[in-house]
Write an enzyme that holds these catalytic residues in place. Structure first.
Site, mmCIF file in Angstrom:
data_model
loop_
_atom_site.group_PDB
_atom_site.id
_atom_site.type_symbol
_atom_site.label_atom_id
_atom_site.label_comp_id
_atom_site.label_asym_id
_atom_site.label_seq_id
_atom_site.Cartn_x
_atom_site.Cartn_y
_atom_site.Cartn_z
ATOM 1 N N TYR A 1 8.641 -7.607 -8.655
ATOM 2 C CA TYR A 1 9.210 -6.697 -7.253
ATOM 3 C C TYR A 1 8.641 -7.359 -5.744
ATOM 4 C CZ TYR A 1 4.896 -4.012 -8.497
ATOM 5 O OH TYR A 1 3.646 -3.609 -8.764
ATOM 6 N N HIS B 1 6.107 6.920 -8.566
ATOM 7 C CA HIS B 1 5.178 6.710 -6.882
ATOM 8 C C HIS B 1 6.268 6.489 -6.055
ATOM 9 C CE1 HIS B 1 2.768 4.691 -10.444
ATOM 10 N NE2 HIS B 1 2.164 6.047 -10.490
#
Length: 479
Positions: free
Chosen positions: A135, A72
């Site tokens: 993240y 992605h």
């Protein structure tokens, strides 16, 4: 975890994918476990990591070996690391340009992190059970976000997965991603139209900004009272600031005399100081470029010409409130404070008033001891667009029209002449005489001339005021 203990220094290395960075993290461990500085802005920025202003932290937990996610590409930057366990990471550059399709892979354990620029496709395969990778991203997740995908097993990318995909755990959605050869590349930042929010969009400058920005290829969205109030903190909180790159604040309370009244004073401060202060905070928080338009009324007019570094010395409430707003705007890391004077555009202004008086045969008395230069909104808007497109050093820039110094009396005479009326119908009068016996009048600076040296040095020279005035009146007469 003892093998991770202090085995390497903090470091950053480039990869074949432009802007994609691999970060070595120092992990300190003993028999109790380990500790690391997973994200340390100052040290990492000094080593070359972009100061990307993360706003959201996400964690993905994977219970089994072989869980594989991706590929992605998201419309935000990511700083990816592992809290526990180990993953194989694979990245494919999906941005338009010569690096499209470039692949990079590495193992991420607690001692490794990566910086993934927006538009680079990312995928992760867990190599240990109970793996959690985390993240940081510099934009809030949104269901409207546009992703770019490519298939995990794409033959062109040819990623050497440690666990073959036929034995991996993959979602049906990820199985359905397209081949690289059919992917529409993620648009490069340089080709994306900059998104600008214009406040005070219904005012003289606001209208000119909206038109000129659109002509220059920007995406311009305008807001104004009563629907949007820049001094309303909740209204600002309701804006999705990720939709904008630049804010041009053309909103202001400009009723100079009304600002001296009990009713007008708080309104002037609210619009001219509180509003810009809130916008400055927003700009700093969301890494936006803020352009704020100020006035020569922040000076007392005792200098024959005003430079950008002259300390403020306002005479009245309007000037004081504008000076307050200026000080707040300067706190925004990326800002242009544009100081202007004697603005003329589409709407009520001095030139239009003189045209009306000339047409009706009125013989006005006009002050001849207030001197400066007119600023037509066409030139002001073009100057602002020059700043936001060329990006010279941030700070304060004077911006008015060029040309000779004139008084309001000189301008009035020229307007009468352009309207085919006798310029001698205009009578000169001093400011003191004009306002004698009148109450509630704000003090005016007598010298409004702005030094244009700085704006010229960065490549923008405004047109002469007299040329703009002649064109403005001729167009108005033909409407």
């Amino acid at each position: 975890m003892s093998e991770l203990s202090s085995r390497k220094e903090l470091g950053i290395e480039e990869t074949p994918i432009p802007g994609f960075l691999r970060i070595d993290l120092t992990v300190h461990g003993d028999n109790r476990g380990w500790f690391k500085e997973n994200w340390q802005r100052e040290k990492m920025v000094d080593l070359g990591l972009p100061d990307f202003h993360p706003v959201q932290n996400n964690i993905s937990f994977n219970d089994e070996i072989g869980v594989t996610r991706g590929i992605h590409a998201e419309p935000w930057d990511k700083f990816v690391s592992v809290a526990t366990g180990k993953v194989f990471g694979a990245w494919v550059d999906l941005r338009e340009g010569p690096s499209f399709g470039t692949v990079y892979t590495t193992i991420i354990d607690p001692s490794v992190a990566v910086f993934v620029p927006r538009g680079v496709g990312n995928a992760y395969q867990t190599l240990e059970p109970h793996t959690a990778y985390t993240y940081l991203v510099n934009d809030h997740w949104s269901p409207q976000a546009q992703y770019t995908y490519v298939h995990l097993g794409d033959r062109t990318a040819n990623i050497a997965w440690p666990i073959p995909l036929e034995h991996a755990i993959i979602s049906d959605k990820d199985h359905a991603h397209p081949a690289l050869e059919t992917v529409i590349p993620f648009p490069a930042q340089r080709n994306r139209r900059q998104r600008v929010l214009v406040t005070g969009a219904n005012g003289q400058l606001g209208r000119a900004m909206m038109q000129r920005l659109t002509d220059a290829g920007y995406q311009a969205h305008g807001v104004d009272l009563p629907d949007f109030d820049i001094s309303d903190e909740q209204a600002l909180a309701n804006v999705n600031w990720s939709e904008y790159d630049i804010v041009v604040n053309a909103a202001a309370w400009t009723q100079v005399d009304a600002a001296e009244t009990d009713e007008g004073r708080p309104l002037a401060w609210r619009a001219n100081a509180t509003g810009p202060a809130l916008l400055s905070r927003v700009a700093a928080r969301h890494d936006l470029l803020l352009v704020h338009v100020s006035s020569e009324y922040v000076f007392d007019g005792k200098h024959s010409i005003h430079t950008e570094d002259e300390p403020p010395s306002p005479l009245g409430v309007y000037g004081q409130s504008k000076a307050g707003g200026d000080a707040a705007v300067c706190a925004a890391p990326r800002h242009y404070l544009v100081r202007t004077s004697w603005v003329v555009g589409e709407g009520k202004n001095f030139v239009r008033t003189m045209m009306s008086l000339a047409e009706r045969g009125v013989k006005p008395a006009v002050v001849n001891d207030q001197v400066g230069r007119l600023t037509f909104t066409s030139e002001l808007a073009e100057g602002i667009i020059h700043l936001i497109s060329q990006r010279p050093e941030y700070g304060t820039y004077n911006l008015s029209c060029e040309g000779e110094v004139t008084s309001w009396f000189d301008i009035a005479q020229r307007v009468f002449e352009l309207c085919g009326k006798d310029p001698q119908s205009v009578t000169p009068v001093s400011t003191e005489e004009y306002f004698h016996g009148k109450e509630g009048i704000a003090p005016r600076p007598l010298h409004s001339l702005l030094d244009l040296t700085k704006i010229k040095k960065v490549g923008f020279t405004p047109r002469p005021a007299h040329e703009c005035l002649d064109e403005y009146v001729k167009v108005a007469l033909n409407q």
